[in-house]
Design an enzyme around this catalytic site. Structure first.
Site, PDB file in Angstrom:
ATOM      1  N   ARG A  73       8.678  -2.214   3.768  1.00  0.00           N
ATOM      2  CA  ARG A  73       8.945  -2.391   2.332  1.00  0.00           C
ATOM      3  C   ARG A  73       8.793  -1.089   1.562  1.00  0.00           C
ATOM      4  O   ARG A  73       9.393  -0.918   0.501  1.00  0.00           O
ATOM      5  CB  ARG A  73       8.051  -3.497   1.764  1.00  0.00           C
ATOM      6  CG  ARG A  73       8.461  -4.887   2.240  1.00  0.00           C
ATOM      7  CD  ARG A  73       7.537  -5.951   1.711  1.00  0.00           C
ATOM      8  NE  ARG A  73       6.176  -5.772   2.170  1.00  0.00           N
ATOM      9  CZ  ARG A  73       5.723  -6.096   3.383  1.00  0.00           C
ATOM     10  NH1 ARG A  73       6.540  -6.646   4.250  1.00  0.00           N
ATOM     11  NH2 ARG A  73       4.470  -5.896   3.732  1.00  0.00           N
ATOM     12  N   GLU A 110      -7.047  -4.071  11.133  1.00  0.00           N
ATOM     13  CA  GLU A 110      -8.187  -4.985  11.099  1.00  0.00           C
ATOM     14  C   GLU A 110      -8.462  -5.511  12.518  1.00  0.00           C
ATOM     15  O   GLU A 110      -9.598  -5.574  12.961  1.00  0.00           O
ATOM     16  CB  GLU A 110      -7.880  -6.134  10.151  1.00  0.00           C
ATOM     17  CG  GLU A 110      -9.118  -6.746   9.577  1.00  0.00           C
ATOM     18  CD  GLU A 110      -8.789  -7.723   8.468  1.00  0.00           C
ATOM     19  OE1 GLU A 110      -7.634  -7.777   8.036  1.00  0.00           O
ATOM     20  OE2 GLU A 110      -9.720  -8.453   8.087  1.00  0.00           O
TER      21      GLU A 110
HETATM   22  P1  AMP Z   1      -3.009  -1.368   4.895  1.00  0.00           P
HETATM   23  O1  AMP Z   1      -4.055  -2.335   5.288  1.00  0.00           O
HETATM   24  O2  AMP Z   1      -3.307  -0.707   3.546  1.00  0.00           O
HETATM   25  O3  AMP Z   1      -2.728  -0.356   5.947  1.00  0.00           O
HETATM   26  O4  AMP Z   1      -1.676  -2.215   4.667  1.00  0.00           O
HETATM   27  C1  AMP Z   1      -0.759  -2.289   5.692  1.00  0.00           C
HETATM   28  C2  AMP Z   1       0.631  -2.622   5.224  1.00  0.00           C
HETATM   29  O5  AMP Z   1       0.684  -4.026   5.177  1.00  0.00           O
HETATM   30  C3  AMP Z   1       1.054  -2.076   3.879  1.00  0.00           C
HETATM   31  O6  AMP Z   1       2.125  -1.179   4.106  1.00  0.00           O
HETATM   32  C4  AMP Z   1       1.504  -3.293   3.085  1.00  0.00           C
HETATM   33  O7  AMP Z   1       2.902  -3.236   2.884  1.00  0.00           O
HETATM   34  C5  AMP Z   1       1.213  -4.472   3.975  1.00  0.00           C
HETATM   35  N1  AMP Z   1       0.275  -5.420   3.407  1.00  0.00           N
HETATM   36  C6  AMP Z   1      -1.067  -5.464   3.584  1.00  0.00           C
HETATM   37  N2  AMP Z   1      -1.601  -6.501   2.954  1.00  0.00           N
HETATM   38  C7  AMP Z   1      -0.582  -7.140   2.323  1.00  0.00           C
HETATM   39  C8  AMP Z   1      -0.477  -8.305   1.482  1.00  0.00           C
HETATM   40  N3  AMP Z   1      -1.561  -9.028   1.148  1.00  0.00           N
HETATM   41  N4  AMP Z   1       0.737  -8.650   1.015  1.00  0.00           N
HETATM   42  C9  AMP Z   1       1.827  -7.920   1.346  1.00  0.00           C
HETATM   43  N5  AMP Z   1       1.806  -6.841   2.137  1.00  0.00           N
HETATM   44  C10 AMP Z   1       0.617  -6.444   2.617  1.00  0.00           C
END
Ligand code: AMP
Length: 185
Positions: A73, A110
């Site tokens: 995205r 995670e």
């Molecule tokens: P991160 O944990 O910051 O590395 O997030 C990983 C990826 O997952 C990011 O690029 C977001 O686009 C996506 N992502 C994480 N959590 C969400 C959520 N609650 N809703 C939508 N996309 C998410």
């Protein structure tokens, strides 16, 4: 429109056009679905204009040389942000998708691990790079992308996203890199 007005209409569009999908893609996750926002031309334009502000200084001058977006995205948002700023775009992709020589960074999810790649020639040494994604969650993706930019000899100048999840410390992996999000959810 002033910077404040640009941001206000983007925040309004986010509130109206992002929907929560509980328990997707797994139980306990509330997924922020931006597809209604992307489907609304005025809303999409508003958030792109607001994200692009992260690539300008207080006088409105463009201060970045490239925009990088993370699969998938992030691509949708980063490409029009690059055009709005008049600079090029480069994709950060999951392992094995980019055809030319890449840098790669392994990072912790995670549960388990993931790998991101960036073409070695996607950004030039000394470039100031704006990172764009939809959601900042744990910050793992953003932190790994900073590392990829640095491996190219370039500088992560700022990170911007539509939303950050307030219950996670997603800014920590970004260290000193300035973070600008449009909403905390
Ligand atoms: P991160 O944990 O910051 O590395 O997030 C990983 C990826 O997952 C990011 O690029 C977001 O686009 C996506 N992502 C994480 N959590 C969400 C959520 N609650 N809703 C939508 N996309 C998410």
């Amino acid at each position: 429109m002033s910077g404040r007005d640009v941001r206000a209409s983007a925040v309004d569009a986010l509130a109206r056009l992002v929907r929560d999908i509980p328990d997707f893609p797994e139980p306990g996750i509330v997924f922020k679905d931006i597809t209604p926002l992307l489907a609304d031309a005025a809303g999409f334009a508003a958030v792109v204009a607001a994200l692009a502000e992260a690539g300008r200084d207080e006088r409105g001058e463009v201060v970045v040389d490239k925009v990088v977006g993370m699969e998938a995205r992030g691509f949708i948002l980063a490409a029009p942000v690059a055009l709005a700023l008049g600079v090029g775009f480069a994709p950060v992709r999951k392992a094995g998708k980019l055809p030319h020589a890449t840098h790669r960074v392994d990072y912790a999810l995670e549960y388990g691990e993931a790998v991101l790649e960036l073409h070695q020639d996607a950004v030039a040494p000394g470039d100031r790079v704006l990172l764009v994604d939809d959601v900042l969650a744990t910050g793992g993706t953003a932190g790994a992308t900073c590392e990829l930019v640095r491996r190219c000899g370039a500088e992560p100048a700022a990170f911007t996203a539509l939303m950050e999840l307030g219950f996670l410390d997603g800014r920590a992996p970004l260290g000193e890199v300035p973070v600008r999000t449009l909403a905390t959810v």
